[in-house]
Design an enzyme around this catalytic site. Structure first.
Site, PDB file in Angstrom:
ATOM      1  N   HIS A  41       0.819  -1.216   0.000  1.00  0.00           N
ATOM      2  CA  HIS A  41       0.000   0.000   0.000  1.00  0.00           C
ATOM      3  C   HIS A  41       0.855   1.268   0.000  1.00  0.00           C
ATOM      4  O   HIS A  41       0.355   2.342  -0.310  1.00  0.00           O
ATOM      5  CB  HIS A  41      -1.062  -0.014   1.110  1.00  0.00           C
ATOM      6  N   ASP A  66       1.157  -7.726   2.169  1.00  0.00           N
ATOM      7  CA  ASP A  66       1.288  -6.280   1.941  1.00  0.00           C
ATOM      8  C   ASP A  66       2.760  -5.858   1.786  1.00  0.00           C
ATOM      9  O   ASP A  66       3.324  -5.214   2.658  1.00  0.00           O
ATOM     10  CB  ASP A  66       0.623  -5.526   3.101  1.00  0.00           C
ATOM     11  N   SER A  78       3.958   2.282   8.316  1.00  0.00           N
ATOM     12  CA  SER A  78       3.699   1.298   7.265  1.00  0.00           C
ATOM     13  C   SER A  78       4.974   0.990   6.492  1.00  0.00           C
ATOM     14  O   SER A  78       5.660   1.906   6.046  1.00  0.00           O
ATOM     15  CB  SER A  78       2.657   1.826   6.290  1.00  0.00           C
TER      16      SER A  78
HETATM   17  N1  ARG Z   1      -4.542   0.290   7.228  1.00  0.00           N
HETATM   18  C1  ARG Z   1      -3.284   0.311   6.542  1.00  0.00           C
HETATM   19  C2  ARG Z   1      -2.428   1.423   7.070  1.00  0.00           C
HETATM   20  O1  ARG Z   1      -2.902   2.482   7.375  1.00  0.00           O
HETATM   21  C3  ARG Z   1      -3.429   0.530   5.080  1.00  0.00           C
HETATM   22  C4  ARG Z   1      -4.046  -0.588   4.385  1.00  0.00           C
HETATM   23  C5  ARG Z   1      -4.391  -0.267   2.970  1.00  0.00           C
HETATM   24  N2  ARG Z   1      -5.414  -1.194   2.553  1.00  0.00           N
HETATM   25  C6  ARG Z   1      -6.682  -0.870   2.290  1.00  0.00           C
HETATM   26  N3  ARG Z   1      -7.536  -1.837   2.162  1.00  0.00           N
HETATM   27  N4  ARG Z   1      -7.105   0.355   2.161  1.00  0.00           N
HETATM   28  O2  ARG Z   1      -1.223   1.318   7.136  1.00  0.00           O
END
Ligand code: ARG
Length: 726
Positions: free
Chosen positions: A87, A223, A655
């Site tokens: 992501h 991811d 992330s």
């Molecule tokens: N929740 C994750 C983060 O903020 C991002 C995941 C992205 N995936 C999604 N389905 N929007 O690091």
């Protein structure tokens, strides 16, 4: 846990200090005191302090980068290879894709350096050093308060930053005020701008589970994505050039495929973006009552219309995917944040903390008015707060209107003599327009414009609405209670604006006249709301903001004065931090236990062929059935471990962060937080907080077995299990 809840609570309370020491905390690697370092060692760390952070010798911190503008990445080979999250690479992957070469959908692995794809606009920042400049800043602010202080501070910080900056070498100093402005550290970074895409799994792995699974455990998302830093021949930063060579880093992380157990030491380095652990009860209430629900409502509208178009057409899906993902990500976050703040009674917790502080404050000059003043600041601001969210998330939530709004500078340049350089303004507008047109999907945007114009009318206090705006809509398009009115209005804006039309735009650029812009229906719309906001309400926000900052600084000063010996970490400010804890299972609610790992068998359980979120790429099911896991197998389970959870304290910005074992070897990439702890920005929950990570063995299996790219694996320094141990 066999303890009944009430007994458990008292135990938790009496050991809070110990427990929170263990897991809570985003520590500055520069300032790891003996106490914190000692605690890390007690938890299992096998490294010296020098190995964690050193300015003279290569250390762990040299392998950690700021990836792009909001993520973390880590160097994993001697040729500048980067691992980060899918992501985090998402926008670069989508931009490199086309319908013919759809890397977002199908994945991509470069089999040679020549195949690596330049990712323009991406950057990697290395942290060179950190220096404490608190004394210098404070000396120059002595005796100042309020606006005067804020203005002076701004200029002092700029001049210190400049001192640490060397444009030639792409080196920049960026001061971060910590503890709400009670400490000032300057972070010095060097930026590399020739970054290339090396590999990515198909989105059905990289975003498996989509928004349904986002912010949730148990999770089965792969991811990850892979990039490489290129530099000039001598390792110096360079813009993209075919002469550039892979960067030889100061340090890179070894990768452990030894696997993990419940309770293992786990440490995360990275760049947590923001937390507000000293938020007040007023702030919590403001969030729960106004800010979060308004944002969620407006994002709901935008997402709904975007998704309708994305599912119809793969080209639109590619075009909107990245923007959609980021809107959806914090849409779910803020909804969940409110729910958890309420569930854990954070408002009452804050009230209790404030009462305790107040008691101390009564006997200490300078603090006794703090909460009275703060309450007043919030009270004054509250009537306009919904309007602010509407501006940012609603009015500017239509891409057309956001682009039109960006032309305000141009309008001022045209009408205000001496305001700015017209040629420059036109050029900037042309660039912005190019980006806008590339990303614009008219059908969804037109719906968004209609729906938001309508809900602004119903939700925002009539006295705050732009004068005459809605009367004009009524007289031309119909009753203000009817959906059809706004649809007709939005259709007219889209049909009438010249912002889409190359010929008309070029004619305007060649003979720029203010009234052409001022009479454009999209610009008119943007300007009506902007002027109203800027002219009447923005200053209230600025007042509130500076008040809130000042009181925050005072509060923190008091907290430190009240208990000077306590070891504290500063709130996250997108500066490098280290968090340490353990791999750990948990119980999210009564009678439910969550294991600390997920496996490929679980991926298959969730598989829904053809689904938007739970589909799988060709080959995965076959490989999984053959149990062809090679050296990545988890022997104990005879399965592939996909994800795991730890007690680490991270947040957005982390992330892509490396999850390291006690020896500092890479065991996974952190990519999310769990739903039960979505209130973590404001209050860390020692019982429920978990970091969600993708296991490095799944990453390597995807690259090697599914992706057929052993060339990438061969670059890594693998740490394998000793044969007899397992
Ligand atoms: N929740 C994750 C983060 O903020 C991002 C995941 C992205 N995936 C999604 N389905 N929007 O690091």
């Amino acid at each position: 846990m066999i303890y009944p809840k009430r007994i458990l609570l008292t135990i938790v309370l009496s050991t809070t200090l110990l427990r929170s020491m263990a897991d809570e905390g985003m520590w500055l690697p520069l300032l790891l005191g003996e106490q914190v370092y000692g605690d890390m060692v007690k938890k299992g760390l096998k490294l010296t302090k020098e190995q964690l952070y050193s300015i003279n010798k290569a250390s762990l911190k040299d392998a950690i980068i700021i990836f792009g503008r909001g993520c973390t990445g880590e160097i994993v080979s001697n040729d500048g290879l980067i691992f980060t999250n899918h992501h985090c690479g998402y926008d670069a992957i989508a931009s490199s894709s086309s319908i013919e070469h759809n890397y977002l959908r199908d994945g991509f692995y470069a089999k040679s350096r020549q195949e690596e794809i330049p990712a323009r606009g991406l950057t990697a920042d290395f942290l060179l050093k950190i220096e404490d400049v608190t004394k210098e800043v404070e000396d120059s602010l002595k005796g100042l308060a309020g606006d005067e202080r804020a203005t002076r501070q701004q200029s002092v910080l700029t001049s210190i930053n400049n001192r640490f900056t060397d444009v030639q070498k792409s080196i920049t100093g960026r001061i971060s005020p910590l503890f709400k402005g009670n400490q000032f550290l300057v972070f010095v970074y060097q930026r590399y701008s020739d970054i290339r895409l090396v590999g990515t799994p198909p989105e059905s792995i990289g975003k498996f589970g989509g928004d349904t699974d986002n912010w949730e455990w148990p999770r089965h998302t792969g991811d990850f994505s892979i990039f490489r830093i290129y530099a000039g021949k001598n390792g110096e930063p360079s813009e993209y050039s075919t002469d550039d060579v892979p960067l030889k880093p100061k340090y890179f992380l070894p990768v452990s495929i030894k696997g993990l157990k419940d309770g293992d030491y786990a440490m995360i380095y990275g760049y947590p973006g923001s937390t507000n652990r000293y938020e007040t009860s007023f702030g919590v209430k403001q969030k729960i009552d106004v800010d979060n629900p308004t944002l969620v409502k407006l994002r709901d509208i935008r997402l709904k219309y975007m998704f309708e178009e994305m599912k119809k057409d793969p080209a639109v899906k590619l075009q909107l995917a990245s923007s959609y993902a980021s809107i959806a990500n914090y849409w779910k976050f803020f909804d969940g944040e409110s729910k958890q703040l309420i569930k854990y009674g954070i408002y009452d917790q804050k009230k209790a903390q404030e009462a305790a502080f107040q008691q101390w404050a009564e006997a200490h000059t300078g603090y006794d008015h703090l909460f009275k003043d703060w309450a007043k600041a919030y009270e004054d601001w509250r009537p306009y707060s919904r309007h602010r969210v509407y501006m940012n998330e609603g009015i500017l939530g239509s891409p057309l209107i956001a682009f039109a709004a960006s032309l305000q500078e141009l309008e001022y340049t045209l009408v205000k003599p001496g305001y700015g350089d017209l040629k420059k303004a036109l050029q900037a507008a042309g660039e912005a327009r190019k980006n806008f047109v590339k990303q614009e999907n008219k059908p969804s945007d037109q719906h968004i414009l209609a729906a938001i114009t309508q809900s602004y009318y119903t939700d925002i206090d009539k006295s705050q609405q732009p004068i005459g705006f809605y009367e004009a809509i009524r007289s031309s398009y119909g009753p203000l209670q009817e959906d059809a009115t706004y649809q007709k209005y939005a259709a007219a804006v889209f049909a009438g604006t010249f912002l889409f039309d190359d010929a008309r735009w070029n004619a305007f650029v060649n003979r720029p006249e203010a009234n052409l812009l001022q009479e454009d229906p999209a610009y008119k719309h943007a300007a009506a709301f902007l002027r109203n906001w800027q002219g009447k309400y923005l200053s209230f926000y600025q007042q509130f903001n500076s008040r809130n900052n000042e009181l925050g600084r005072l509060y923190l000063k008091g907290i430190i004065e009240k208990d000077p010996k306590k070891v504290r970490y500063p709130d996250a400010t997108f500066t490098m931090r280290v968090s340490y804890g353990n791999v750990k299972s948990y119980s999210p609610r009564d009678a439910v236990h969550y294991d600390y790992v997920t496996t490929l068998s679980g991926v298959l359980e969730k598989y829904v062929p053809g689904d938007y979120e739970f589909d799988l790429p060709p080959g995965l099911v076959e490989h999984a059935k053959k149990k062809d896991f090679g050296q990545y197998v988890d022997k104990q389970r005879n399965d592939l471990v996909v994800g795991f959870i730890t007690t680490n304290d991270i947040t957005g910005g982390n992330s892509g962060s490396p999850v390291l074992n006690a020896n500092g070897e890479l065991i996974g990439l952190a990519f999310d937080g769990n739903y039960e702890a979505l209130s973590h920005k404001i209050a860390f929950d020692a019982q429920y907080n978990r970091t969600i990570c993708v296991d490095i063995r799944y990453v390597l299996w995807c690259i090697d077995k599914l992706g057929g790219a052993p060339n990438i694996i061969n670059e890594l320094k693998l740490v394998r299990p000793v044969a007899s141990v397992r």
